[in-house]
Design a protein around this motif. Structure first.
Motif, mmCIF file in Angstrom:
data_model
loop_
_atom_site.group_PDB
_atom_site.id
_atom_site.type_symbol
_atom_site.label_atom_id
_atom_site.label_comp_id
_atom_site.label_asym_id
_atom_site.label_seq_id
_atom_site.Cartn_x
_atom_site.Cartn_y
_atom_site.Cartn_z
ATOM 1 N N LYS B 6 0.800 -33.509 -60.453
ATOM 2 C CA LYS B 6 0.474 -34.915 -60.234
ATOM 3 C C LYS B 6 -1.034 -35.155 -60.199
ATOM 4 O O LYS B 6 -1.476 -36.286 -60.039
ATOM 5 C CB LYS B 6 1.097 -35.401 -58.916
ATOM 6 C CG LYS B 6 2.600 -35.176 -58.841
ATOM 7 C CD LYS B 6 3.226 -35.850 -57.657
ATOM 8 C CE LYS B 6 2.698 -35.335 -56.313
ATOM 9 N NZ LYS B 6 2.949 -33.916 -56.122
ATOM 10 N N SER B 10 -3.960 -34.223 -65.302
ATOM 11 C CA SER B 10 -3.029 -33.130 -65.580
ATOM 12 C C SER B 10 -2.187 -33.419 -66.810
ATOM 13 O O SER B 10 -1.980 -32.554 -67.655
ATOM 14 C CB SER B 10 -2.134 -32.899 -64.372
ATOM 15 O OG SER B 10 -1.186 -31.925 -64.654
ATOM 16 N N ASN B 11 -1.727 -34.689 -66.912
ATOM 17 C CA ASN B 11 -0.882 -35.033 -68.058
ATOM 18 C C ASN B 11 -1.674 -34.992 -69.362
ATOM 19 O O ASN B 11 -1.167 -34.547 -70.389
ATOM 20 C CB ASN B 11 -0.242 -36.404 -67.855
ATOM 21 C CG ASN B 11 0.909 -36.634 -68.823
ATOM 22 O OD1 ASN B 11 1.807 -35.800 -68.924
ATOM 23 N ND2 ASN B 11 0.861 -37.724 -69.549
ATOM 24 N N ASP B 14 -1.928 -31.501 -70.337
ATOM 25 C CA ASP B 14 -0.639 -31.054 -70.897
ATOM 26 C C ASP B 14 -0.511 -31.511 -72.350
ATOM 27 O O ASP B 14 -0.088 -30.752 -73.209
ATOM 28 C CB ASP B 14 0.527 -31.644 -70.097
ATOM 29 C CG ASP B 14 0.635 -31.023 -68.721
ATOM 30 O OD1 ASP B 14 -0.026 -29.999 -68.488
ATOM 31 O OD2 ASP B 14 1.377 -31.574 -67.894
ATOM 32 N N ASN B 77 5.448 -38.839 -68.382
ATOM 33 C CA ASN B 77 4.587 -37.679 -68.140
ATOM 34 C C ASN B 77 5.332 -36.417 -68.559
ATOM 35 O O ASN B 77 6.562 -36.341 -68.441
ATOM 36 C CB ASN B 77 4.245 -37.580 -66.652
ATOM 37 C CG ASN B 77 3.179 -38.581 -66.263
ATOM 38 O OD1 ASN B 77 2.338 -38.961 -67.075
ATOM 39 N ND2 ASN B 77 3.231 -39.033 -65.033
ATOM 40 N N PHE B 78 4.552 -35.440 -69.029
ATOM 41 C CA PHE B 78 5.196 -34.214 -69.504
ATOM 42 C C PHE B 78 5.959 -33.519 -68.384
ATOM 43 O O PHE B 78 7.071 -33.032 -68.585
ATOM 44 C CB PHE B 78 4.155 -33.267 -70.102
ATOM 45 C CG PHE B 78 4.747 -31.969 -70.540
ATOM 46 C CD1 PHE B 78 5.564 -31.917 -71.657
ATOM 47 C CD2 PHE B 78 4.525 -30.807 -69.823
ATOM 48 C CE1 PHE B 78 6.146 -30.726 -72.052
ATOM 49 C CE2 PHE B 78 5.101 -29.617 -70.216
ATOM 50 C CZ PHE B 78 5.908 -29.577 -71.336
ATOM 51 N N TYR B 79 5.369 -33.480 -67.175
ATOM 52 C CA TYR B 79 6.044 -32.753 -66.091
ATOM 53 C C TYR B 79 7.359 -33.429 -65.722
ATOM 54 O O TYR B 79 8.319 -32.762 -65.321
ATOM 55 C CB TYR B 79 5.112 -32.589 -64.872
ATOM 56 C CG TYR B 79 4.984 -33.792 -63.981
ATOM 57 C CD1 TYR B 79 3.984 -34.729 -64.190
ATOM 58 C CD2 TYR B 79 5.863 -34.004 -62.923
ATOM 59 C CE1 TYR B 79 3.864 -35.844 -63.380
ATOM 60 C CE2 TYR B 79 5.744 -35.107 -62.103
ATOM 61 C CZ TYR B 79 4.754 -36.024 -62.340
ATOM 62 O OH TYR B 79 4.639 -37.128 -61.536
#
Lengths: 129, 205
Positions: B6, B10-11, B14, B77-79
């Motif tokens: 988060k 970060s995204n 990614d 978001n990728f996560y």
């Protein structure tokens, strides 16, 4: 030791500490690499692509060859079927089926007679075909 | 590497690695694995309470992600996308293995740290503290396993992973209200199971 001293969120945070060792991750990564390699499609060479296309085209080519062979064989056995000089067999079948056999009309006969006269006069004047 | 998914940027990070992967750099996937393997393991492990099953499941999650990564269009978001794969596979696994579910726990990685975190009596004998921690760990797992799989999922994501209601709603494809409702119910169930260990009257039912 007093057991009634925690709150729920605090207790659940204990779960974050349940983690495997670093050695586990090394082994995990190695195993994963092997598995990923086994599911990764190998790069395809142009020659391989050509072979694949040839294999795909082979049935179509074979069918075409068989059809050409069949038509040729039919032509040898029944020359009228494909003869250009004789009344066409297929056309005859078609016209007989719809009862419309083509005939020369008066104008056509006149044209034909006219042509024959021209040929006769040319031959008489020494022209050889 | 154990980055917080988060965290700011970060995204974007990614997505950069994903672009490299899609461009043919298969090593870019290693970055994704190293970044997310620990938090995904924690989610799966706390849902199945079996370390061997969790390790196998995590392998399957990364293989599934590897195979279907080109379908990720960047709409979320990728996560979130990765967590959804992990949770769907885990819920399927739990459903298929209801009858043969077995518990195999990881040891606590840092007993001293846990004791400090829980403010356990520093004057107590180390053996007593270890026993209490072991008892707490077993009771916690037992209580979590008594929850339905969907309530367990919400508790794991919110209380253990620290995701927000909104993020959980995105992962589970449901409304934030549903997440809050499931969370409330799950907490009530846990309080009932863990009653002997809770201090405040307000924590009790």
């Amino acid at each position: 030791m007093n057991r009634k001293e925690f709150n729920l969120s605090q207790l659940l945070q204990v779960k974050r500490y349940e983690m495997p060792t670093e050695a586990f991750w090394d082994e995990f990564d190695a195993r994963l690499q092997q598995q990923l390699a086994s599911v990764t499609p190998a790069p395809i060479s142009p020659i391989h692509n050509l072979v694949v296309w040839m294999r795909r085209l082979f049935p179509v080519t074979a069918i075409c060859m068989v059809m050409i062979g069949m038509l040729y064989a039919l032509g040898v056995q029944h020359p009228r079927f494909i003869s250009l000089n004789q009344p066409n067999m297929l056309a005859s079948c078609f016209y007989s089926s719809v009862d419309q056999v083509p005939t020369l009309n008066d104008k056509g006969i006149d044209n034909l007679l006219c042509s024959q006269k021209k040929v006769a006069s040319l031959t008489a004047n020494g022209f050889h075909f | 590497m154990n980055a917080d998914p988060k965290s700011n940027g970060s995204n974007d990070e990614d997505l950069q690695w994903l672009e490299r992967f899609k461009a043919g750099n298969t090593h870019a996937f290693d970055f994704i694995v190293r970044k997310y393997q620990r938090c995904l393991y924690r989610i799966i492990y706390n849902m199945v309470s079996n370390k061997e099953d969790a390790a196998d499941m995590l392998q399957n999650v990364f293989i599934k992600a590897f195979q279907s990564i080109k379908q990720f269009k960047g709409e979320s978001n990728f996560y979130t996308w990765l967590y959804r794969i992990a949770i769907n596979l885990t819920l399927n696994f739990i459903e298929k293995n209801k009858k043969r579910a077995s518990i195999a726990l990881e040891p606590l990685a840092n007993e001293e740290g846990v004791a400090e975190f829980l403010n356990l009596d520093k004057n107590a004998k180390p053996g007593d503290r270890a026993l209490l921690l072991k008892e707490l760990q077993e009771k916690l797992n037992e209580s979590l396993q008594n929850l339905s799989s969907i309530h367990r999922t919400v508790i794991v994501l919110f209380e253990i992973e620290g995701l927000s209601h909104k993020e959980i709603a995105q992962i589970l494809h449901c409304t934030e209200g549903t997440v809050r409702s499931r969370l409330h119910y799950a907490k009530e169930q846990l309080k009932h199971s863990l009653l002997p260990y809770l201090k405040d009257e307000s924590e009790r039912i």
